[in-house]
Structure formats: structure tokens, C-alpha cells
Scaffold this motif. Structure first.
Motif, mmCIF file in Angstrom:
data_model
loop_
_atom_site.group_PDB
_atom_site.id
_atom_site.type_symbol
_atom_site.label_atom_id
_atom_site.label_comp_id
_atom_site.label_asym_id
_atom_site.label_seq_id
_atom_site.Cartn_x
_atom_site.Cartn_y
_atom_site.Cartn_z
ATOM 1 N N LEU A 41 -1.781 8.231 7.557
ATOM 2 C CA LEU A 41 -2.002 7.153 8.571
ATOM 3 C C LEU A 41 -1.408 5.767 8.282
ATOM 4 O O LEU A 41 -0.891 5.284 9.506
ATOM 5 C CB LEU A 41 -3.505 6.976 8.473
ATOM 6 N N ILE A 42 -1.077 5.559 7.041
ATOM 7 C CA ILE A 42 -0.645 4.172 6.396
ATOM 8 C C ILE A 42 0.798 4.244 7.044
ATOM 9 O O ILE A 42 1.662 3.402 7.560
ATOM 10 C CB ILE A 42 -0.869 3.871 5.236
ATOM 11 N N SER A 43 1.420 5.561 6.724
ATOM 12 C CA SER A 43 2.959 5.586 7.293
ATOM 13 C C SER A 43 3.069 5.490 8.715
ATOM 14 O O SER A 43 4.297 4.942 9.186
ATOM 15 C CB SER A 43 3.682 6.886 6.582
ATOM 16 N N ASN A 93 4.549 -4.139 11.231
ATOM 17 C CA ASN A 93 5.528 -4.809 10.867
ATOM 18 C C ASN A 93 6.206 -5.242 12.111
ATOM 19 O O ASN A 93 6.855 -6.661 12.272
ATOM 20 C CB ASN A 93 6.927 -3.904 10.417
ATOM 21 N N SER A 94 6.137 -4.529 13.209
ATOM 22 C CA SER A 94 6.564 -5.153 14.663
ATOM 23 C C SER A 94 5.928 -6.167 15.125
ATOM 24 O O SER A 94 6.382 -7.047 15.746
ATOM 25 C CB SER A 94 6.659 -3.710 15.482
ATOM 26 N N ALA A 95 4.596 -6.386 14.755
ATOM 27 C CA ALA A 95 3.700 -7.345 15.465
ATOM 28 C C ALA A 95 3.900 -8.653 14.583
ATOM 29 O O ALA A 95 3.418 -9.716 15.094
ATOM 30 C CB ALA A 95 2.114 -6.997 15.056
ATOM 31 N N PHE A 96 4.381 -8.676 13.310
ATOM 32 C CA PHE A 96 4.743 -10.005 12.795
ATOM 33 C C PHE A 96 5.169 -11.158 13.444
ATOM 34 O O PHE A 96 4.878 -12.168 13.445
ATOM 35 C CB PHE A 96 5.614 -9.474 11.315
ATOM 36 N N ILE A 142 0.799 -1.089 0.053
ATOM 37 C CA ILE A 142 -0.033 -0.137 -0.004
ATOM 38 C C ILE A 142 0.668 1.384 -0.089
ATOM 39 O O ILE A 142 0.589 2.186 -0.586
ATOM 40 C CB ILE A 142 -0.946 -0.151 1.145
ATOM 41 N N GLY A 143 2.040 1.275 0.714
ATOM 42 C CA GLY A 143 2.644 2.463 0.806
ATOM 43 C C GLY A 143 3.586 2.530 -0.551
ATOM 44 O O GLY A 143 4.087 3.692 -0.668
#
Length: 136
Positions: free
Chosen positions: A112-114, A121-124, A99-100
Motif C-alpha cells: 500500500l505504501i509503495s 510526492n506528486s501532491a507536494f 517509511i519505504g
């Protein structure tokens, strides 16, 4: 020589775009556009293969008669784990990053997306580990 390390602090109101899509005159940067199109094409082939493999494995496990019930149960459990390990990176890494990369080509602002992308990414890693622990 002397090399100094300079740290650039990016203000919170600055959106970082993943590519230099537009030239100074406002026209599209064709080299970057070609790179994004090649990347999207490769990712589409990979995603298509994953869907094809998913359908093949799912139909085989549903119709399996040669294996014992215990073996089929183990194979289904491994299949669920594999599916979770495919969906989690798709949601946490690939989707926000794609999306980015793609939406700025359409002129969409990504404030908002940024801000959300690093959280996804950290939750992966924790989600991936948790999925393996729960499904196995």
C-alpha cells in the motif's frame, strides 16, 4: 558503440524497495544498514534543529515588545508560511520515503505504501504553492 535504451515495465504487484537490505543468505547487508543509520542520524539532527528554531522563534514572537504591531503581524504571517512549507514536505515527501526505506528492514510488506508514495510526492508542489498563496 551502439547504445540501446531498454525500458523495464514493473508489474503492479511488484514492490520496489529502496535498498538491498538482505544478502542472498538472508543476513543483513551491513553496508546498507550503516548507510541508512547515518542518513537517519543526520535527518534527526536536522529535525531537532528545526524544532529548536521553531520554539525559539515562537517564544520570541510571543514576547516581542520592541516591534510594532504591524511588524509582529507580518513576522507571524511569515512564520506560519515557513511552518507550512516545513510540514508539507515532511508529510508529502520525507515521511512516505522514510517509511519505504526503514520498514523493509523490519520485514514489513509495503504494498500500500509503495502505491501511495508517488501520490503524496506528486501532491507536494501544488500543496506547497497553495500554502504560500493562502498564508500570504
Amino acid at each position: 558503440g551502439n547504445m540501446s535504451l531498454e525500458l523495464a515495465i514493473v508489474p503492479a504487484n511488484h514492490t520496489i524497495i529502496m535498498g538491498d537490505y538482505f544478502l542472498e543468505d538472508g543476513s543483513l547487508n551491513l553496508r546498507t544498514l550503516a548507510g541508512v543509520l547515518i542518513l537517519c542520524t543526520l535527518m534527526s539532527f536536522c529535525f531537532g534543529f528545526m524544532v529548536h528554531a521553531f520554539i525559539g522563534i515562537f517564544s520570541y514572537l510571543r514576547n516581542a515588545t520592541i516591534m510594532s504591531d504591524k511588524t509582529i503581524r507580518l513576522q507571524r504571517q511569515l512564520f506560519v508560511t515557513l511552518c507550512l512549507q516545513t510540514v508539507i514536505p515532511l508529510v508529502c515527501i520525507y515521511s512516505p520515503c522514510c517509511i519505504g526505506i526503514i520498514l523493509p528492514l523490519l520485514g514489513v510488506k509495503l504494498h500500500l505504501i509503495s502505491r501511495i508514495t508517488p501520490l503524496f510526492n506528486s501532491a507536494f508542489l501544488p500543496l506547497d504553492s497553495l500554502a504560500v498563496l493562502i498564508s500570504m
